[in-house]
Motif scaffolding. Structure first.
Motif, PDB file in Angstrom:
ATOM      1  N   ILE A  51       0.830  -1.163  -0.145  1.00 19.96           N
ATOM      2  CA  ILE A  51       0.088   0.070   0.136  1.00 19.96           C
ATOM      3  C   ILE A  51       0.956   1.117  -0.050  1.00 19.96           C
ATOM      4  O   ILE A  51       1.919   1.258   0.642  1.00 19.96           O
ATOM      5  CB  ILE A  51      -0.742  -0.046   1.314  1.00 19.96           C
ATOM      6  N   LYS A  52       0.521   2.100  -0.628  1.00 19.91           N
ATOM      7  CA  LYS A  52       0.979   3.269  -0.685  1.00 19.91           C
ATOM      8  C   LYS A  52       0.680   4.391   0.253  1.00 19.91           C
ATOM      9  O   LYS A  52      -0.502   4.629   0.477  1.00 19.91           O
ATOM     10  CB  LYS A  52       0.957   4.086  -2.205  1.00 19.91           C
ATOM     11  N   LYS A  53       1.814   4.937   1.045  1.00 22.37           N
ATOM     12  CA  LYS A  53       1.576   5.976   1.993  1.00 22.37           C
ATOM     13  C   LYS A  53       1.161   7.542   1.347  1.00 22.37           C
ATOM     14  O   LYS A  53       1.457   7.515   0.470  1.00 22.37           O
ATOM     15  CB  LYS A  53       2.504   6.036   3.187  1.00 22.37           C
ATOM     16  N   ASP A  54       0.575   8.417   2.110  1.00 22.10           N
ATOM     17  CA  ASP A  54       0.236   9.462   1.744  1.00 22.10           C
ATOM     18  C   ASP A  54       1.781  10.243   1.405  1.00 22.10           C
ATOM     19  O   ASP A  54       1.763  11.121   0.714  1.00 22.10           O
ATOM     20  CB  ASP A  54      -0.362  10.553   2.798  1.00 22.10           C
ATOM     21  N   ASP A  55       2.775   9.945   2.236  1.00 24.93           N
ATOM     22  CA  ASP A  55       4.193  10.594   1.832  1.00 24.93           C
ATOM     23  C   ASP A  55       4.845   9.946   0.853  1.00 24.93           C
ATOM     24  O   ASP A  55       5.997  10.283   0.498  1.00 24.93           O
ATOM     25  CB  ASP A  55       5.045  10.438   3.168  1.00 24.93           C
ATOM     26  N   GLY A  56       4.230   9.002   0.048  1.00 21.39           N
ATOM     27  CA  GLY A  56       4.646   8.467  -1.034  1.00 21.39           C
ATOM     28  C   GLY A  56       5.521   7.168  -0.957  1.00 21.39           C
ATOM     29  O   GLY A  56       5.966   6.503  -1.831  1.00 21.39           O
ATOM     30  N   PHE A  57       5.723   6.865   0.285  1.00 24.08           N
ATOM     31  CA  PHE A  57       6.341   5.395   0.632  1.00 24.08           C
ATOM     32  C   PHE A  57       5.442   4.382   0.731  1.00 24.08           C
ATOM     33  O   PHE A  57       4.246   4.602   0.900  1.00 24.08           O
ATOM     34  CB  PHE A  57       7.104   5.766   1.955  1.00 24.08           C
ATOM     35  N   TRP A  58       5.947   3.091   0.625  1.00 24.85           N
ATOM     36  CA  TRP A  58       4.924   2.148   0.361  1.00 24.85           C
ATOM     37  C   TRP A  58       5.126   1.217   1.597  1.00 24.85           C
ATOM     38  O   TRP A  58       6.579   0.986   2.400  1.00 24.85           O
ATOM     39  CB  TRP A  58       5.640   1.299  -0.847  1.00 24.85           C
ATOM     40  N   TYR A  59       4.240   0.290   1.957  1.00 24.74           N
ATOM     41  CA  TYR A  59       4.298  -0.534   3.292  1.00 24.74           C
ATOM     42  C   TYR A  59       3.653  -1.746   3.032  1.00 24.74           C
ATOM     43  O   TYR A  59       2.839  -1.862   2.193  1.00 24.74           O
ATOM     44  CB  TYR A  59       4.151   0.026   4.557  1.00 24.74           C
ATOM     45  N   LEU A  60       3.924  -2.710   3.691  1.00 23.93           N
ATOM     46  CA  LEU A  60       3.015  -4.238   3.449  1.00 23.93           C
ATOM     47  C   LEU A  60       1.668  -3.940   4.242  1.00 23.93           C
ATOM     48  O   LEU A  60       1.835  -3.541   5.395  1.00 23.93           O
ATOM     49  CB  LEU A  60       3.671  -5.374   4.303  1.00 23.93           C
ATOM     50  N   GLU A  61       0.791  -4.271   3.721  1.00 25.91           N
ATOM     51  CA  GLU A  61      -0.741  -3.984   4.186  1.00 25.91           C
ATOM     52  C   GLU A  61      -0.826  -4.786   5.605  1.00 25.91           C
ATOM     53  O   GLU A  61      -1.555  -4.159   6.455  1.00 25.91           O
ATOM     54  CB  GLU A  61      -1.709  -4.463   3.221  1.00 25.91           C
ATOM     55  N   ASP A  62      -0.173  -6.102   5.697  1.00 26.29           N
ATOM     56  CA  ASP A  62      -0.228  -6.954   6.842  1.00 26.29           C
ATOM     57  C   ASP A  62       0.608  -6.704   7.935  1.00 26.29           C
ATOM     58  O   ASP A  62       0.388  -7.193   8.970  1.00 26.29           O
ATOM     59  CB  ASP A  62      -0.424  -8.287   6.557  1.00 26.29           C
ATOM     60  N   ASP A  63       1.602  -5.713   7.842  1.00 21.97           N
ATOM     61  CA  ASP A  63       2.713  -5.484   8.725  1.00 21.97           C
ATOM     62  C   ASP A  63       3.208  -3.936   8.287  1.00 21.97           C
ATOM     63  O   ASP A  63       4.273  -3.999   7.650  1.00 21.97           O
ATOM     64  CB  ASP A  63       3.659  -6.315   8.748  1.00 21.97           C
ATOM     65  N   LYS A  64       2.813  -2.887   9.066  1.00 20.97           N
ATOM     66  CA  LYS A  64       3.249  -1.647   8.611  1.00 20.97           C
ATOM     67  C   LYS A  64       4.792  -1.328   8.953  1.00 20.97           C
ATOM     68  O   LYS A  64       5.336  -0.567   8.480  1.00 20.97           O
ATOM     69  CB  LYS A  64       2.402  -0.574   9.175  1.00 20.97           C
ATOM     70  N   ASP A  65       5.283  -2.149   9.993  1.00 16.57           N
ATOM     71  CA  ASP A  65       6.628  -2.037  10.339  1.00 16.57           C
ATOM     72  C   ASP A  65       7.583  -2.692   9.700  1.00 16.57           C
ATOM     73  O   ASP A  65       8.861  -2.709   9.963  1.00 16.57           O
ATOM     74  CB  ASP A  65       6.603  -2.446  11.808  1.00 16.57           C
ATOM     75  N   PHE A  66       7.231  -3.628   8.749  1.00 14.58           N
ATOM     76  CA  PHE A  66       8.034  -4.538   8.043  1.00 14.58           C
ATOM     77  C   PHE A  66       8.879  -3.338   6.938  1.00 14.58           C
ATOM     78  O   PHE A  66       8.659  -2.431   6.420  1.00 14.58           O
ATOM     79  CB  PHE A  66       7.122  -5.369   6.779  1.00 14.58           C
ATOM     80  N   PRO A  67      10.256  -3.721   7.020  1.00 15.54           N
ATOM     81  CA  PRO A  67      11.281  -3.006   6.222  1.00 15.54           C
ATOM     82  C   PRO A  67      11.246  -3.379   4.812  1.00 15.54           C
ATOM     83  O   PRO A  67      12.046  -3.821   4.283  1.00 15.54           O
ATOM     84  CB  PRO A  67      12.536  -3.422   6.736  1.00 15.54           C
ATOM     85  N   LEU A  68      10.203  -2.603   4.100  1.00 11.55           N
ATOM     86  CA  LEU A  68       9.988  -2.959   2.683  1.00 11.55           C
ATOM     87  C   LEU A  68      11.194  -2.317   1.882  1.00 11.55           C
ATOM     88  O   LEU A  68      11.394  -1.149   2.235  1.00 11.55           O
ATOM     89  CB  LEU A  68       8.521  -2.423   2.207  1.00 11.55           C
ATOM     90  N   ASP A  69      11.547  -2.842   0.852  1.00 11.49           N
ATOM     91  CA  ASP A  69      12.668  -2.352   0.102  1.00 11.49           C
ATOM     92  C   ASP A  69      11.901  -1.534  -0.911  1.00 11.49           C
ATOM     93  O   ASP A  69      11.102  -1.803  -1.969  1.00 11.49           O
ATOM     94  CB  ASP A  69      13.573  -3.243  -0.686  1.00 11.49           C
TER      95      ASP A  69
END
Length: 461
Positions: free
Chosen positions: A64-82
């Motif tokens: 999922i794309k955040k408002d600040d333009g960064f992306w994260y995993l939907e089921d784990d927002k703390d996941f260190p996504l590349d």
């Protein structure tokens, strides 16, 4: 006549079979396309994409794309996504190129790896686009692609296979990167376990070793190391790389399992950059790599940088070679440590006989000063002095060890350096071999008696 007819029929049958074979090859094997055949299958404005889902037999992930333009995993927002992984996905779909249409009516998707390929869904606003990425083609560089509810199969840009080849969340993690440095920039390397340690420190142009459990260690004392073994270790340390991530928030209990076997590798090096005015800036950098238990069918070992939460794997063979240095006799086996440039004299005592080799400096108004040697107060031929100094320089042992020095030595070499420091090496024949013991207690064993006899013979000329 009948025989001729049979031959004609047989020939026609062979030609027919060959034609059928060529037809099948043409239908099943893609051929390189012309530039006119390359076209965009679709194009999505990557700025509008706000979610990407992709799934394999192992796992389904939604980004999922955040408002600040960064992306994260939907089921784990703390996941260190590349974030670079997402960038490559967005680049491929804007637009997605087709090299050719393989077939308009595919009856068996398994031929193209589409039955168990990566299923992708791209979301932008209230719209969604889906497709499946299959295997890569051997004949033409590309990968097979198919849309849902369509029997057509396309040969798409090979980058689609690269961008969507991720099988699990661990393949899209922002993996810790093992530091990059040159061997020449390394200042210190320290390996330690529960029962042994080895520290190499660069002093001027070469490394010296501070030794742990397997050799004598004086307070603050270090010993020159064998340059070939030292280089082997340094290149092993430089060549480490992380293979994959296996955990990113290990518990204390899990860490105990990952590192039930633990080796600490500490490295210090100089990082060099240039500032805006092209001036060189050198910054000391250090890190610690913890190497743990075997995994991946004995092909890897668990590892992590410092106290990082990311548990990665490194090549087991490389890690084990580094660990083996804890038990290696890494010291330089040159028994005298003789450096002609920094030595003023060598006194050799054999029983009651004393030989004194002294370096002198000649002076002349018409030429540059030069060095020469005198032996027992008399000038000697330059070739003889070169033979003597070379023999002393090359005298080596097979290993380091220990020896009871309570008895008197048979031969004593006493070296006086230019800074007036004096050190001795005493030789003890015993048990069919010769032991050499330095004044600080370090002992070399299996010294060649022939080499020592050769030096003494030169001194008697």
């Amino acid at each position: 006549m009948k025989r001729s007819v049979k031959l004609i029929i047989a020939s026609l049958f062979i030609i027919l079979l060959a034609g059928i074979y060529l037809l099948i090859q043409a239908l099943t094997s893609p051929t390189p396309s012309t530039e006119e055949e390359i076209k965009a299958l679709f194009s999505v404005d990557k700025a509008l994409v706000d979610r990407i889902s992709f799934s394999t037999a192992a796992e389904e992930l939604t980004i999922i794309k955040k408002d600040d333009g960064f992306w994260y995993l939907e089921d784990d927002k703390d996941f260190p996504l590349d974030q670079d992984v997402v960038t490559s996905m967005l680049t491929v779909i804007s637009p997605m190129y087709s090299i050719m249409t393989v077939t308009d009516n595919c009856a068996d998707t398994s031929i193209y790896g589409l039955d168990n390929g990566t299923r992708v869904r791209i979301g932008y606003g209230d719209k969604e686009l889906g497709f499946t990425v299959g295997s890569t083609s051997d004949a033409v560089e590309g990968c097979y692609l198919r849309f849902p509810d369509s029997k057509a199969v396309y040969l798409a840009d090979i980058n689609a296979s690269v961008a969507f080849s991720h099988k699990s969340r661990y393949s899209v993690i922002c993996l810790d990167k093992y530091p990059s440095f040159n061997v020449d920039s390394i200042k210190d390397v320290e390996i330690s376990s529960l029962d042994a340690s080895l520290k190499l420190t660069k002093e001027e142009k070469r490394f010296n070793a501070h030794l742990g459990s397997w050799a004598k260690e004086e307070s603050g004392k270090s010993y020159p190391v064998d340059e070939a073994l030292c280089d082997e270790l340094l290149y092993l340390v430089k060549g480490i790389s992380f293979k994959e991530c296996t955990d990113y928030k290990a518990t204390k209990e899990e860490l105990g399992e990952y590192f039930s076997e633990s080796i600490s590798l500490k490295v210090s090096y100089l990082y060099t950059t240039k500032d805006e005015s092209s001036e060189t800036i050198t910054t000391p950098v250090s890190f610690t790599l913890m190497i743990g238990s075997p995994c991946d069918g004995e092909k890897s070992r668990y590892a992590r940088l410092g106290d990082s939460d990311l548990i990665c794997t490194v090549d087991k063979e490389t890690a084990d070679k580094i660990t083996a240095f804890l038990q290696k006799d890494i010291l330089d086996k040159s028994i005298f440590g003789f450096d002609e440039a920094t030595t003023d004299s060598v006194k050799i005592t054999v029983g009651s006989k004393v030989h004194l080799l002294e370096k002198k400096l000649s002076s002349s108004e018409n030429s540059e000063p030069s060095t020469y040697y005198i032996l027992n107060g008399l000038a000697i031929d330059p070739e003889l002095s070169e033979e003597i100094t070379l023999a002393i320089t090359k005298a080596r042992a097979d290993a380091t060890g220990s020896f009871d020095t309570s008895a008197a030595p048979e031969i004593i070499f006493e070296f006086t350096l230019t800074d007036k420091t004096v050190y001795t090496v005493s030789l003890y024949p015993a048990n069919g071999e010769v032991y050499a013991v330095e004044s600080d207690g370090l002992c070399y064993k299996s010294v060649s008696k022939a080499v020592i006899d050769g030096i003494l013979k030169l001194l008697q000329q």
